[in-house]
Scaffold this motif. Sequence first.
Motif, mmCIF file in Angstrom:
data_model
loop_
_atom_site.group_PDB
_atom_site.id
_atom_site.type_symbol
_atom_site.label_atom_id
_atom_site.label_comp_id
_atom_site.label_asym_id
_atom_site.label_seq_id
_atom_site.Cartn_x
_atom_site.Cartn_y
_atom_site.Cartn_z
ATOM 1 N N ALA A 14 81.076 30.363 47.380
ATOM 2 C CA ALA A 14 80.050 31.079 46.620
ATOM 3 C C ALA A 14 79.440 30.131 45.586
ATOM 4 N N ARG A 15 78.132 30.275 45.409
ATOM 5 C CA ARG A 15 77.322 29.459 44.495
ATOM 6 C C ARG A 15 76.972 28.085 45.068
ATOM 7 N N ASP A 16 77.470 27.758 46.243
ATOM 8 C CA ASP A 16 77.090 26.513 46.912
ATOM 9 C C ASP A 16 75.699 26.643 47.542
ATOM 10 N N SER A 17 75.227 25.527 48.066
ATOM 11 C CA SER A 17 73.935 25.480 48.757
ATOM 12 C C SER A 17 74.130 25.037 50.199
ATOM 13 N N LEU A 18 73.150 25.413 51.035
ATOM 14 C CA LEU A 18 73.165 25.048 52.448
ATOM 15 C C LEU A 18 71.726 25.010 52.929
ATOM 16 N N ARG A 19 71.415 24.105 53.833
ATOM 17 C CA ARG A 19 70.070 24.072 54.405
ATOM 18 C C ARG A 19 70.152 24.244 55.919
ATOM 19 N N LEU A 20 69.479 25.261 56.389
ATOM 20 C CA LEU A 20 69.377 25.500 57.817
ATOM 21 C C LEU A 20 68.108 24.847 58.361
ATOM 22 N N SER A 21 68.193 24.378 59.585
ATOM 23 C CA SER A 21 67.034 23.815 60.270
ATOM 24 C C SER A 21 66.792 24.571 61.569
ATOM 25 N N CYS A 22 65.555 24.622 61.963
ATOM 26 C CA CYS A 22 65.169 25.237 63.235
ATOM 27 C C CYS A 22 64.190 24.288 63.912
ATOM 28 N N ALA A 23 64.652 23.624 64.956
ATOM 29 C CA ALA A 23 63.815 22.677 65.677
ATOM 30 C C ALA A 23 63.120 23.377 66.837
ATOM 31 N N ALA A 24 61.826 23.191 66.935
ATOM 32 C CA ALA A 24 61.042 23.806 68.000
ATOM 33 C C ALA A 24 60.710 22.772 69.065
ATOM 34 N N SER A 25 60.587 23.245 70.282
ATOM 35 C CA SER A 25 60.187 22.338 71.351
ATOM 36 C C SER A 25 58.798 21.805 71.039
ATOM 37 N N ARG A 26 58.561 20.582 71.421
ATOM 38 C CA ARG A 26 57.359 19.883 70.993
ATOM 39 C C ARG A 26 56.086 20.453 71.610
ATOM 40 N N GLY A 27 55.023 20.254 70.903
ATOM 41 C CA GLY A 27 53.721 20.495 71.509
ATOM 42 C C GLY A 27 52.827 21.423 70.716
ATOM 43 N N THR A 28 53.316 22.626 70.358
ATOM 44 C CA THR A 28 52.396 23.615 69.795
ATOM 45 C C THR A 28 53.001 24.304 68.581
ATOM 46 N N PHE A 29 53.799 23.586 67.816
ATOM 47 C CA PHE A 29 54.500 24.177 66.672
ATOM 48 C C PHE A 29 53.539 24.878 65.731
ATOM 49 N N GLY A 30 52.380 24.293 65.511
ATOM 50 C CA GLY A 30 51.464 24.800 64.507
ATOM 51 C C GLY A 30 50.803 26.122 64.827
ATOM 52 N N VAL A 31 50.922 26.610 66.058
ATOM 53 C CA VAL A 31 50.251 27.868 66.385
ATOM 54 C C VAL A 31 51.145 29.072 66.124
ATOM 55 N N TYR A 32 52.405 28.824 65.758
ATOM 56 C CA TYR A 32 53.349 29.917 65.582
ATOM 57 C C TYR A 32 53.694 30.130 64.110
ATOM 58 N N ALA A 33 53.571 31.365 63.642
ATOM 59 C CA ALA A 33 54.244 31.741 62.400
ATOM 60 C C ALA A 33 55.724 31.851 62.717
ATOM 61 N N MET A 34 56.555 31.630 61.704
ATOM 62 C CA MET A 34 57.979 31.598 61.982
ATOM 63 C C MET A 34 58.761 32.326 60.907
#
Length: 126
Positions: A14-34
């Motif tokens: 508790a009180r610690d930090s963590l960073r999650l990542s979500c990698a998308a398949s290449r090509g059209t990342f910018g067309v999606y809200a996430m």
Amino acid sequence: QVQLVESGGGLVQARDSLRLSCAASRGTFGVYAMGWFRQAPGKEREFVAAISRIGISTYYADSVKGRFTISRDSAKDTMYLQMNSLKSEDTAVYFCAATSPYRDFGLRAPAGYNYWGQGTQVTVSS
């Protein structure tokens, strides 16, 4: 179609930090809200945070506002969830999700998303 892979989960105090990542398949990342959702045992999947297609708008659940930060890096086709001041009630499987192309509405509900990752476990011990 986009494929999503989460990483970064784990066991923290508790009180610690963590960073999650979500990698998308290449090509059209910018067309999606996430977005990020989470599901604890015996509970329904709940909204955590969302980000518009080009990252201008962000949305948060009240329970994480001020502690979590969502962001995206189009150069890396990756979305992030920085989680600070973690609490035991943040324990859940965290899922990232992407909408259908060019959609920037209805981001607080699971029904607003077409694509889902497999989830990553976050456990916060008190």
